[in-house]
Design a protein around this motif. Structure first.
Motif, PDB file in Angstrom:
ATOM      1  N   ARG A  51       0.968  -1.383  -0.172  1.00 25.73           N
ATOM      2  CA  ARG A  51      -0.050  -0.283  -0.187  1.00 25.73           C
ATOM      3  C   ARG A  51       0.411   1.521   0.228  1.00 25.73           C
ATOM      4  NH1 ARG A  51      -2.716  -3.377   3.695  1.00 25.73           N
ATOM      5  NH2 ARG A  51      -4.647  -3.591   3.017  1.00 25.73           N
ATOM      6  N   ARG A  52       2.126   1.099   0.538  1.00 23.53           N
ATOM      7  CA  ARG A  52       2.641   2.085   0.868  1.00 23.53           C
ATOM      8  C   ARG A  52       3.869   2.820  -0.673  1.00 23.53           C
ATOM      9  NH1 ARG A  52       3.715  -0.236   5.930  1.00 23.53           N
ATOM     10  NH2 ARG A  52       6.130  -0.890   4.828  1.00 23.53           N
ATOM     11  N   ALA A  53       4.293   1.189  -0.621  1.00 25.36           N
ATOM     12  CA  ALA A  53       5.092   1.339  -2.879  1.00 25.36           C
ATOM     13  C   ALA A  53       3.336   2.128  -3.000  1.00 25.36           C
ATOM     14  CB  ALA A  53       5.105  -0.073  -2.826  1.00 25.36           C
ATOM     15  N   ASP A 111       8.851  -3.825 -10.898  1.00 26.68           N
ATOM     16  CA  ASP A 111       9.752  -2.930 -10.850  1.00 26.68           C
ATOM     17  C   ASP A 111       9.884  -2.075  -9.700  1.00 26.68           C
ATOM     18  OD1 ASP A 111      11.220  -5.334 -12.382  1.00 26.68           O
ATOM     19  OD2 ASP A 111      10.959  -4.495 -14.528  1.00 26.68           O
ATOM     20  N   TRP A 112       9.150  -0.986 -10.176  1.00 26.57           N
ATOM     21  CA  TRP A 112       9.428   0.500  -8.989  1.00 26.57           C
ATOM     22  C   TRP A 112       8.592  -0.484  -7.689  1.00 26.57           C
ATOM     23  CZ3 TRP A 112       7.375   3.525  -6.285  1.00 26.57           C
ATOM     24  CH2 TRP A 112       7.684   4.705  -5.430  1.00 26.57           C
ATOM     25  N   TYR A 113       7.937  -0.855  -7.642  1.00 27.02           N
ATOM     26  CA  TYR A 113       7.852  -1.207  -6.055  1.00 27.02           C
ATOM     27  C   TYR A 113       8.672  -2.522  -5.371  1.00 27.02           C
ATOM     28  CZ  TYR A 113       2.228  -0.379  -6.263  1.00 27.02           C
ATOM     29  OH  TYR A 113       0.853   0.219  -6.890  1.00 27.02           O
ATOM     30  N   ALA A 114       8.748  -3.073  -5.934  1.00 30.51           N
ATOM     31  CA  ALA A 114      10.096  -4.524  -5.673  1.00 30.51           C
ATOM     32  C   ALA A 114      11.208  -2.748  -4.997  1.00 30.51           C
ATOM     33  CB  ALA A 114      10.306  -5.161  -6.407  1.00 30.51           C
ATOM     34  N   GLU A 115      11.447  -2.545  -5.938  1.00 30.44           N
ATOM     35  CA  GLU A 115      12.512  -1.856  -5.370  1.00 30.44           C
ATOM     36  C   GLU A 115      12.553  -0.459  -4.368  1.00 30.44           C
ATOM     37  OE1 GLU A 115      16.421  -0.068  -5.831  1.00 30.44           O
ATOM     38  OE2 GLU A 115      15.531  -1.572  -6.707  1.00 30.44           O
TER      39      GLU A 115
END
Length: 114
Positions: free
Chosen positions: A75-77, A97-101
């Motif tokens: 949720r924060r991502a 990929d952006w969420y994972a990073e």
């Protein structure tokens, strides 16, 4: 809350000088402090940490204690990514990929992607 006006002022007794009232002007991590005495007479010094320095997290990888903890990280991502898409004015097809990073950096206390 206070910040040291002179080196080491945070470790001197309250009233000994060198402490400047209020948080550090740059709000940088590790630079603002607070003190209090508990009911047993023990003195405590708290240090504000808003972002951990590299190497300050022992975990070798990203881990979550529960599904709820992982869901909260997602949720924060998602919120941060939504702000990013608003700034750029276009959707990001590479969002996984952006969420994972984001999640890995958040857990490691590193600077978050923007």
């Amino acid at each position: 809350m206070f910040h040291p006006g002179t080196p080491g002022a945070q470790f001197r007794p309250d009233g000994a000088g060198g402490r400047v009232s209020g948080p550090s002007p740059d709000r940088a991590s590790y630079r603002s402090f607070a003190t209090f005495d508990d009911p047993d007479g023990n003195g405590w010094l708290l240090q504000e940490v808003t972002a951990r320095l590299p190497g300050r997290v022992d975990a070798p990888g990203t881990t979550f204690a529960s599904p709820a903890e992982l869901a909260a990280a997602l949720r924060r991502a998602a919120a941060a990514h939504g702000e990013r898409e608003e700034r750029t004015g276009r959707p990001d097809a590479n969002w996984p990929d952006w969420y994972a990073e984001y999640i890995v950096r958040e857990q490691a206390g590193r600077e978050l992607p923007s």
